[in-house]
Write a protein that holds these residues in place. Structure first.
Motif, short mmCIF file in Angstrom:
data_model
loop_
_atom_site.label_atom_id
_atom_site.label_comp_id
_atom_site.label_asym_id
_atom_site.label_seq_id
_atom_site.Cartn_x
_atom_site.Cartn_y
_atom_site.Cartn_z
N THR A 14 49.89 3.52 -32.45
CA THR A 14 49.90 2.24 -32.49
C THR A 14 49.50 1.31 -31.72
O THR A 14 48.92 0.08 -32.08
CB THR A 14 51.78 2.13 -33.50
OG1 THR A 14 51.46 3.34 -34.57
CG2 THR A 14 51.45 0.51 -33.42
N ILE A 15 50.59 1.38 -30.62
CA ILE A 15 49.95 0.42 -29.27
C ILE A 15 48.42 0.74 -29.41
O ILE A 15 47.55 -0.67 -28.85
CB ILE A 15 50.51 0.13 -27.87
CG1 ILE A 15 51.72 0.36 -28.37
CG2 ILE A 15 49.64 -0.50 -26.40
CD1 ILE A 15 53.29 1.65 -27.14
N ASP A 16 47.58 1.50 -28.86
CA ASP A 16 46.03 1.74 -29.12
C ASP A 16 45.42 0.85 -30.16
O ASP A 16 44.65 0.56 -30.00
CB ASP A 16 46.14 3.14 -28.70
CG ASP A 16 44.76 3.30 -28.57
OD1 ASP A 16 43.87 3.00 -27.49
OD2 ASP A 16 43.57 4.48 -29.09
N ASN A 17 46.40 1.46 -31.21
CA ASN A 17 45.64 0.22 -32.82
C ASN A 17 45.25 -0.94 -31.88
O ASN A 17 45.12 -1.38 -32.92
CB ASN A 17 46.11 1.29 -34.37
CG ASN A 17 45.60 2.28 -34.16
OD1 ASN A 17 43.95 2.87 -33.54
ND2 ASN A 17 45.75 3.45 -34.72
N LEU A 18 46.65 -1.04 -32.41
CA LEU A 18 47.29 -2.68 -31.93
C LEU A 18 46.49 -3.85 -31.14
O LEU A 18 46.70 -5.09 -31.20
CB LEU A 18 48.60 -2.45 -32.22
CG LEU A 18 49.05 -2.77 -34.34
CD1 LEU A 18 50.83 -2.44 -33.74
CD2 LEU A 18 48.63 -3.19 -34.67
N VAL A 19 46.72 -3.07 -30.10
CA VAL A 19 46.09 -3.81 -28.80
C VAL A 19 45.08 -3.04 -27.95
O VAL A 19 44.91 -1.89 -27.54
CB VAL A 19 47.26 -3.83 -27.47
CG1 VAL A 19 47.42 -4.66 -25.88
CG2 VAL A 19 49.11 -4.31 -27.99
N LEU A 60 55.44 10.98 -20.61
CA LEU A 60 54.11 10.48 -21.56
C LEU A 60 53.45 9.22 -21.57
O LEU A 60 51.42 8.96 -22.14
CB LEU A 60 54.19 10.73 -22.93
CG LEU A 60 54.58 12.68 -23.81
CD1 LEU A 60 55.39 12.26 -25.05
CD2 LEU A 60 53.18 13.00 -23.54
N ALA A 61 54.49 8.12 -21.54
CA ALA A 61 53.69 7.18 -21.03
C ALA A 61 52.48 7.23 -20.04
O ALA A 61 51.55 6.20 -19.67
CB ALA A 61 54.67 5.97 -20.84
N LEU A 62 52.94 7.52 -18.72
CA LEU A 62 52.04 7.60 -17.43
C LEU A 62 50.63 7.94 -17.80
O LEU A 62 50.11 7.23 -16.92
CB LEU A 62 52.81 8.57 -16.72
CG LEU A 62 54.53 7.70 -16.16
CD1 LEU A 62 54.56 8.13 -15.11
CD2 LEU A 62 53.83 6.57 -14.86
N VAL A 68 44.21 4.76 -19.83
CA VAL A 68 44.10 3.58 -20.46
C VAL A 68 43.34 2.52 -18.95
O VAL A 68 42.50 1.77 -19.08
CB VAL A 68 45.15 3.11 -20.64
CG1 VAL A 68 44.56 1.24 -21.63
CG2 VAL A 68 45.86 3.06 -22.54
N SER A 69 43.66 3.32 -18.16
CA SER A 69 43.30 2.52 -17.13
C SER A 69 41.86 2.55 -16.92
O SER A 69 40.99 1.78 -16.02
CB SER A 69 44.36 3.57 -15.47
OG SER A 69 43.84 3.79 -15.31
N THR A 70 41.49 3.53 -16.97
CA THR A 70 40.25 3.61 -17.12
C THR A 70 39.03 2.59 -17.53
O THR A 70 37.77 2.72 -17.75
CB THR A 70 39.12 5.15 -17.50
OG1 THR A 70 39.72 5.00 -18.79
CG2 THR A 70 40.41 6.27 -16.22
N GLN A 71 39.72 2.19 -18.64
CA GLN A 71 38.95 0.68 -19.34
C GLN A 71 39.60 -0.80 -18.80
O GLN A 71 39.09 -1.01 -19.18
CB GLN A 71 39.77 1.31 -20.90
CG GLN A 71 39.67 2.50 -21.45
CD GLN A 71 40.44 3.04 -22.83
OE1 GLN A 71 40.33 1.94 -23.46
NE2 GLN A 71 39.98 3.67 -22.91
#
Length: 181
Positions: A14-19, A60-62, A68-71
């Motif tokens: 959800t975070i990935d889709n919304l943000v 899992l968050a880490l 995400v850090s690659t983006q």
């Protein structure tokens, strides 16, 4: 909603889709790591009532931060190094926690993940301009300043965004941040 290992994957999706902004995603994920027992003040993992669930959520968050850090896009070397400085304590705390808990596989995984993130960010920051401070002696139009500094008046927007002046048409006499090129 309570974050549990069972519903956590759905939360991450959800975070990935919304943000869509990667830096914002990382900031949210850092907050979730905090919910999993990471103490930003001591830069360590605090005991929780359910250590196993907290560890799963935190880890899992880490892992997602690693993806995400690659983006994340950086505008200067300092921007990338600042990003690393804000990420390293999270991973170092997990590495220390897993080491003291005798979880060698977890220790190795996060140690390698942190190394990969550091290598990726440093490599992408190589060749980026330096962030400099420029002292303006008088109020200046950002367009004219961009033309003078970069030979391109259309780069005024980056000066405005980076410095957030009260009046975007004229930057008061003050110290501002600019890119070296």
């Amino acid at each position: 909603m309570t974050i549990t290992p069972d519903n956590f994957s759905s939360i991450l999706d959800t975070i990935d889709n919304l943000v869509t902004d990667a830096k914002t995603q990382v900031r949210i994920l850092k907050d979730i790591v905090g919910l999993g027992g990471y103490n930003a003040t001591t830069q360590s993992i605090d005991a929780t009532s359910d250590a196993v669930s907290a560890a799963v959520v935190r880890r899992l968050a880490l892992v997602r931060i690693g993806v995400v850090s690659t983006q994340v896009a950086f505008t200067s070397r300092q921007d990338g190094l600042s990003f690393l400085a804000s990420m390293s304590p999270l991973f170092d705390a997990e590495i220390e926690y897993s080491s003291s808990s005798n979880e060698i596989d977890v220790f190795m995984y996060f140690d390698n993940l942190l190394s990969s993130i550091e290598n990726d960010v440093r490599q992408r920051c190589t060749g980026l301009p330096e962030l400099l401070t420029l002292e303006l002696k008088k109020a200046t139009c950002p367009c004219a300043l961009a033309q003078k500094l970069y030979g391109d008046g259309s780069r005024d927007e980056e000066i405005i965004i980076r410095n957030d002046p009260v009046n975007p048409f004229f930057i008061e006499a003050t110290d501002i941040e600019i890119l070296s090129r």
